[in-house]
Design an enzyme around this catalytic site. Sequence first.
Site, PDB file in Angstrom:
ATOM      1  N   GLU A 143       0.858  -1.187   0.000  1.00 30.07           N
ATOM      2  CA  GLU A 143       0.000   0.000   0.000  1.00 30.07           C
ATOM      3  C   GLU A 143       0.894   1.236   0.000  1.00 30.07           C
ATOM      4  O   GLU A 143       1.703   1.418   0.911  1.00 30.07           O
ATOM      5  CB  GLU A 143      -0.899   0.020   1.234  1.00 30.07           C
ATOM      6  CG  GLU A 143      -1.921  -1.096   1.258  1.00 30.07           C
ATOM      7  CD  GLU A 143      -2.672  -1.141   2.576  1.00 30.07           C
ATOM      8  OE1 GLU A 143      -2.721  -0.097   3.276  1.00 30.07           O
ATOM      9  OE2 GLU A 143      -3.188  -2.217   2.925  1.00 30.07           O
ATOM     10  N   ASP A 173      -4.771   8.784  10.702  1.00 30.82           N
ATOM     11  CA  ASP A 173      -3.412   8.327  10.993  1.00 30.82           C
ATOM     12  C   ASP A 173      -2.888   8.827  12.331  1.00 30.82           C
ATOM     13  O   ASP A 173      -3.193   9.934  12.762  1.00 30.82           O
ATOM     14  CB  ASP A 173      -2.461   8.775   9.877  1.00 30.82           C
ATOM     15  CG  ASP A 173      -2.789   8.111   8.559  1.00 30.82           C
ATOM     16  OD1 ASP A 173      -2.905   6.876   8.557  1.00 30.82           O
ATOM     17  OD2 ASP A 173      -2.956   8.815   7.552  1.00 30.82           O
TER      18      ASP A 173
END
Length: 256
Positions: A46, A57
Amino acid sequence: MNKITTLFQNRQRNIVSIYFTAGFPQLNDTIEIIKELQINGIDMIEVGVPFSDPIADGKVIQASSYKAIQNGMNLKILFKQLEAIKSKIQIPLIIMSYLNPIIQYGFENFCEDCHKIDISGIIIPDLPFEEYINEYKFITDAYDLKMIMLISPKTSEERIRLIDSNVEGFIYMVSSAATTGIQESFDEQKQEYFRRINSMKLRNPRLIGFGISNKETLTVALENASGVIIGSKFVSLLAEENNPKKAVQKLLAELK
């Protein structure tokens, strides 16, 4: 056939997918990182597009995003880098991006360029499922891109089944409702979530991400899924080593 489909159809073991932020630690590290991961037997990669407001995140990936932006990374540069190694990559590549950079680029332009360089799937964590179905699915389907959807411990069974019946590729099981990050172990509550989803017998394979950092978390995750996604741990090693080859070797050593 799409490489993600082929990977899961032919797999002889559990899948290990690695996430990293494009343009980190250095702008031109992307190609070397992908090559090193493939050489060392990683099943899928990814590639994260850096964004100034990465809401899903944790601190490690946020910091890598900010550094990558400072380095000058953007979608146009990333596509050029990936075009350069297209013929040498046999494993599936997935692009993970927040919606804003893709909209700025043009959603169909983005999908078309992904198709040209043999990207197999995309993850857009802030794209609502209904919006994807109503406005974008016909575009991703046209370019043979698997849209990977995330589920979390807070996702209802009804919604999980709805997602499962409308996507192909795999389902990304987020281990917690919080942001990405490194965990030393999974508590009983998280393990119960893994078992609950496993018992649903979904159509799509599932990969567990957010928190895989060592052999213990890897083993627990693999008991209840088809594989794992490792992100923050690898990004932290890239920051620590500032050398893609050493970072990959250190990661694999810590997972054994």
